[in-house]
Design a protein around this motif. Sequence first.
Motif, PDB file in Angstrom:
ATOM      1  N   ILE A 151       1.678 -12.292 -13.260  1.00 18.33           N
ATOM      2  CA  ILE A 151       0.477 -13.093 -13.535  1.00 18.33           C
ATOM      3  C   ILE A 151       0.859 -14.375 -14.265  1.00 18.33           C
ATOM      4  CG2 ILE A 151      -1.728 -13.114 -14.781  1.00 18.33           C
ATOM      5  CD1 ILE A 151      -1.823 -10.080 -14.363  1.00 18.33           C
ATOM      6  N   CYS A 152       0.460 -15.487 -13.720  1.00 16.89           N
ATOM      7  CA  CYS A 152       0.768 -16.783 -14.316  1.00 16.89           C
ATOM      8  C   CYS A 152       0.080 -16.908 -15.681  1.00 16.89           C
ATOM      9  CB  CYS A 152       0.274 -17.905 -13.390  1.00 16.89           C
ATOM     10  SG  CYS A 152       0.541 -19.550 -14.055  1.00 16.89           S
ATOM     11  N   PRO A 153       0.830 -17.284 -16.726  1.00 13.00           N
ATOM     12  CA  PRO A 153       0.223 -17.384 -18.066  1.00 13.00           C
ATOM     13  C   PRO A 153      -0.799 -18.505 -18.202  1.00 13.00           C
ATOM     14  CG  PRO A 153       2.625 -17.267 -18.209  1.00 13.00           C
ATOM     15  CD  PRO A 153       2.280 -17.516 -16.768  1.00 13.00           C
ATOM     16  N   HIS A 154      -0.912 -19.354 -17.165  1.00 12.48           N
ATOM     17  CA  HIS A 154      -1.923 -20.411 -17.265  1.00 12.48           C
ATOM     18  C   HIS A 154      -3.320 -19.803 -17.160  1.00 12.48           C
ATOM     19  CE1 HIS A 154      -4.182 -24.010 -15.483  1.00 12.48           C
ATOM     20  NE2 HIS A 154      -4.155 -24.120 -16.797  1.00 12.48           N
ATOM     21  N   LEU A 155      -3.746 -19.506 -15.923  1.00 16.59           N
ATOM     22  CA  LEU A 155      -5.090 -18.946 -15.770  1.00 16.59           C
ATOM     23  C   LEU A 155      -5.113 -17.679 -14.935  1.00 16.59           C
ATOM     24  CD1 LEU A 155      -7.251 -22.194 -15.384  1.00 16.59           C
ATOM     25  CD2 LEU A 155      -6.961 -20.750 -17.402  1.00 16.59           C
ATOM     26  N   GLY A 156      -3.967 -17.039 -14.807  1.00 14.22           N
ATOM     27  CA  GLY A 156      -3.981 -15.684 -14.249  1.00 14.22           C
ATOM     28  C   GLY A 156      -3.741 -15.544 -12.759  1.00 14.22           C
ATOM     29  N   CYS A 157      -3.356 -16.596 -12.042  1.00 10.55           N
ATOM     30  CA  CYS A 157      -3.014 -16.433 -10.630  1.00 10.55           C
ATOM     31  C   CYS A 157      -1.680 -15.684 -10.501  1.00 10.55           C
ATOM     32  CB  CYS A 157      -2.870 -17.795  -9.955  1.00 10.55           C
ATOM     33  SG  CYS A 157      -4.424 -18.663  -9.765  1.00 10.55           S
ATOM     34  N   TYR A 158      -1.452 -15.141  -9.334  1.00 12.80           N
ATOM     35  CA  TYR A 158      -0.154 -14.525  -9.059  1.00 12.80           C
ATOM     36  C   TYR A 158       0.776 -15.611  -8.513  1.00 12.80           C
ATOM     37  CZ  TYR A 158      -1.633  -9.704  -9.832  1.00 12.80           C
ATOM     38  OH  TYR A 158      -2.057  -8.530 -10.420  1.00 12.80           O
ATOM     39  N   MET A 169       6.939 -20.438  -8.659  1.00 13.41           N
ATOM     40  CA  MET A 169       5.908 -21.466  -8.513  1.00 13.41           C
ATOM     41  C   MET A 169       4.537 -20.817  -8.397  1.00 13.41           C
ATOM     42  SD  MET A 169       7.918 -24.008  -5.930  1.00 13.41           S
ATOM     43  CE  MET A 169       6.836 -25.372  -6.208  1.00 13.41           C
ATOM     44  N   CYS A 170       3.594 -21.392  -9.101  1.00 12.84           N
ATOM     45  CA  CYS A 170       2.222 -20.874  -9.034  1.00 12.84           C
ATOM     46  C   CYS A 170       1.408 -21.749  -8.081  1.00 12.84           C
ATOM     47  CB  CYS A 170       1.587 -20.875 -10.423  1.00 12.84           C
ATOM     48  SG  CYS A 170      -0.081 -20.166 -10.388  1.00 12.84           S
ATOM     49  N   PRO A 171       0.725 -21.146  -7.109  1.00 12.36           N
ATOM     50  CA  PRO A 171      -0.022 -21.934  -6.124  1.00 12.36           C
ATOM     51  C   PRO A 171      -1.310 -22.539  -6.668  1.00 12.36           C
ATOM     52  CG  PRO A 171      -0.393 -19.588  -5.748  1.00 12.36           C
ATOM     53  CD  PRO A 171       0.610 -19.696  -6.872  1.00 12.36           C
ATOM     54  N   CYS A 172      -1.774 -22.071  -7.813  1.00  9.04           N
ATOM     55  CA  CYS A 172      -3.105 -22.514  -8.260  1.00  9.04           C
ATOM     56  C   CYS A 172      -3.113 -23.908  -8.873  1.00  9.04           C
ATOM     57  CB  CYS A 172      -3.672 -21.497  -9.236  1.00  9.04           C
ATOM     58  SG  CYS A 172      -4.113 -19.953  -8.416  1.00  9.04           S
ATOM     59  N   HIS A 173      -2.277 -24.138  -9.883  1.00  9.90           N
ATOM     60  CA  HIS A 173      -2.302 -25.452 -10.549  1.00  9.90           C
ATOM     61  C   HIS A 173      -0.903 -26.020 -10.723  1.00  9.90           C
ATOM     62  CE1 HIS A 173      -5.643 -22.870 -12.061  1.00  9.90           C
ATOM     63  NE2 HIS A 173      -6.348 -23.887 -11.601  1.00  9.90           N
ATOM     64  N   GLY A 174       0.048 -25.406 -10.031  1.00  7.19           N
ATOM     65  CA  GLY A 174       1.377 -26.011  -9.984  1.00  7.19           C
ATOM     66  C   GLY A 174       2.322 -25.688 -11.124  1.00  7.19           C
ATOM     67  N   SER A 175       2.041 -24.690 -11.924  1.00  4.17           N
ATOM     68  CA  SER A 175       3.011 -24.345 -12.974  1.00  4.17           C
ATOM     69  C   SER A 175       4.296 -23.812 -12.325  1.00  4.17           C
ATOM     70  CB  SER A 175       2.438 -23.300 -13.928  1.00  4.17           C
ATOM     71  OG  SER A 175       1.462 -23.882 -14.750  1.00  4.17           O
ATOM     72  N   GLN A 176       5.414 -24.163 -12.952  1.00  5.41           N
ATOM     73  CA  GLN A 176       6.709 -23.749 -12.406  1.00  5.41           C
ATOM     74  C   GLN A 176       7.573 -23.168 -13.526  1.00  5.41           C
ATOM     75  OE1 GLN A 176       8.526 -26.976 -10.204  1.00  5.41           O
ATOM     76  NE2 GLN A 176       6.590 -27.503  -9.206  1.00  5.41           N
ATOM     77  N   GLY A 186       3.877 -28.094 -14.929  1.00  5.51           N
ATOM     78  CA  GLY A 186       2.500 -27.619 -14.782  1.00  5.51           C
ATOM     79  C   GLY A 186       1.852 -27.292 -16.118  1.00  5.51           C
ATOM     80  N   PRO A 187       0.589 -26.851 -16.058  1.00  3.97           N
ATOM     81  CA  PRO A 187      -0.218 -26.724 -17.285  1.00  3.97           C
ATOM     82  C   PRO A 187      -0.024 -25.437 -18.083  1.00  3.97           C
ATOM     83  CG  PRO A 187      -1.527 -26.191 -15.348  1.00  3.97           C
ATOM     84  CD  PRO A 187      -0.188 -26.601 -14.825  1.00  3.97           C
ATOM     85  N   ALA A 188       0.788 -24.505 -17.618  1.00  4.16           N
ATOM     86  CA  ALA A 188       0.931 -23.227 -18.363  1.00  4.16           C
ATOM     87  C   ALA A 188       1.441 -23.499 -19.781  1.00  4.16           C
ATOM     88  CB  ALA A 188       1.876 -22.285 -17.632  1.00  4.16           C
TER      89      ALA A 188
END
Length: 225
Positions: A151-158, A169-176, A186-188
């Motif tokens: 789970i991405c620590p930004h907003l919870g996407c996989y 890489m997270c597909p939601c907001h681009g955290s890497q 990205g924003p995480a």
Amino acid sequence: MHDSNAEAAESIGPKILSAHDAPQSEDEVTRRKFMANATIAIGGLVGLALAVPIVGSLLPGKSSTEGSWSPLTAAELDALNKATSKPVKLTFTLKYVDGYLPEQSVPEYCWGIRVDNNQKFMAARPDIFAGGKADVPYAVVNMGFVLFSPICPHLGCYYGWSDAQNRFMCPCHGSQYTFDGTHIAGPAPRGLDPLPVRERSGIADVMWIIYQSNTPSRIVISYQA
Ligand code: FES
């Protein structure tokens, strides 16, 4: 006629006094006190009987405050032991109890990396090891590897692993994130979250934890899916 009725009544026996006849008599006051105390006592018992299950249901149960261990597959663990530069996706079945519902089972996964040098890993992850001490109450590196929550620590996407980019890489907001989970774009607000891992009779178990999204520190939200 009246006299004869009174005489007849007296001849039946002595009159029994009621509360109406002697409201302040000692006997009546004692009886009232007894009834009042009995009512309070019964009410208290009924209240207690209702309160115990209600309060019990509000208290966090074992399942919500302690995670349960899920076994990883032997084949995936073997793959992880051989992996050097790429993470391995490890699948497992997460079992948990939600309130009064029967036990739930859901498929889950995490990402595992081989860690051959603990010091190097700790140096790469100051968001976990601030001051040389882990910010989680378990061994982050165990059996020579680290498992990351998917789970991405930004907003919870996989998020996923990109071979081409050599990073998570997270597909939601681009955290890497790098191979060792360091946040690089990205924003995480932090790097990837480690999950507890343990050895049990030659196999490995993982514990599922959901951490608060979008905070620099790790705050446990749930041990369930
Ligand atoms: S949820 Fe992953 S970048 Fe936003």
